[in-house]
Design a protein around this motif. Sequence first.
Motif, PDB file in Angstrom:
ATOM      1  N   ASN A   5      -6.630   6.506   7.983  1.00  0.00           N
ATOM      2  CA  ASN A   5      -7.628   5.767   8.755  1.00  0.00           C
ATOM      3  C   ASN A   5      -8.455   6.712   9.627  1.00  0.00           C
ATOM      4  O   ASN A   5      -9.670   6.542   9.743  1.00  0.00           O
ATOM      5  N   LEU A  12      -0.815   6.014   6.759  1.00  0.00           N
ATOM      6  CA  LEU A  12      -2.000   5.156   6.881  1.00  0.00           C
ATOM      7  C   LEU A  12      -2.776   5.449   8.153  1.00  0.00           C
ATOM      8  O   LEU A  12      -4.002   5.347   8.161  1.00  0.00           O
ATOM      9  N   PHE A  52      -4.185  -1.197   8.884  1.00  0.00           N
ATOM     10  CA  PHE A  52      -2.835  -1.221   8.334  1.00  0.00           C
ATOM     11  C   PHE A  52      -1.975  -2.184   9.129  1.00  0.00           C
ATOM     12  O   PHE A  52      -1.982  -2.165  10.365  1.00  0.00           O
ATOM     13  N   GLY A  57      -0.494   4.926   0.846  1.00  0.00           N
ATOM     14  CA  GLY A  57      -1.954   4.898   0.884  1.00  0.00           C
ATOM     15  C   GLY A  57      -2.697   5.639  -0.209  1.00  0.00           C
ATOM     16  O   GLY A  57      -3.905   5.851  -0.076  1.00  0.00           O
ATOM     17  N   THR A  62      -4.992   3.180  -1.500  1.00  0.00           N
ATOM     18  CA  THR A  62      -5.836   2.796  -0.365  1.00  0.00           C
ATOM     19  C   THR A  62      -6.981   3.789  -0.199  1.00  0.00           C
ATOM     20  O   THR A  62      -8.112   3.412   0.087  1.00  0.00           O
ATOM     21  N   SER A  93       5.029   4.216   5.581  1.00  0.00           N
ATOM     22  CA  SER A  93       3.605   3.914   5.488  1.00  0.00           C
ATOM     23  C   SER A  93       2.860   4.186   6.791  1.00  0.00           C
ATOM     24  O   SER A  93       1.684   4.550   6.766  1.00  0.00           O
ATOM     25  N   CYS A  98       0.814  -1.229   0.000  1.00  0.00           N
ATOM     26  CA  CYS A  98       0.000   0.000   0.000  1.00  0.00           C
ATOM     27  C   CYS A  98       0.841   1.271   0.000  1.00  0.00           C
ATOM     28  O   CYS A  98       0.323   2.346  -0.287  1.00  0.00           O
TER      29      CYS A  98
END
Length: 179
Positions: free
Chosen positions: A65, A61, A74, A33, A36, A57, A30
């Motif tokens: 989120n 992430l 994640f 993101g 994502t 990441s 990912c």
Amino acid sequence: MINVVYDIKVYRQVLKEIIQEDDVVVELGCHVGNSTRIISQLAPKGKIIALDKGTESIEKLEELNKEVGTSIEFIQSDVRLHETLEEVAKKVNELGGCDVLSVDLGGGYHPDTTFKVFYIWSSTLKPRDTIIRNRGLLDFIHSTSTSEFIRSEEGWLESCRDDGVPKRLKELKLYSPKV
């Protein structure tokens, strides 16, 4: 269906074509993101399990989120490790299965590793659809010819349904006696 692409725009377009609003999506690679985010918009009632081994990441992430809610989980881990596959397979089984497997491990590099990761993960999760972004695999596909025709209609190679996953793949540090 299994889709192999390279161009990031094509990759994201295919995501838009295959992901449904309540899908369980496992995204391998990912990065920070960007895809994502698109997946979370396409599957607002679904669940996304996004994996990457890179430290860059983590923060991105977490921010994503918080922005989109709890639909993204994640996991910072190496997708070549059995422990990672086992952890995700358990989560996916609790969610009722994997609908889409998204594999983007370096885009154009290491088609052999990308294919092995796809084979192991898809054989275990048996997704409805898979998308792989890798230039080497796409180049290989378009450079081949054969008189034989073997085709899988699912997101995994169901033509090898009962062959199972090789018990030991040293280069992936993956030992899978349970799948």
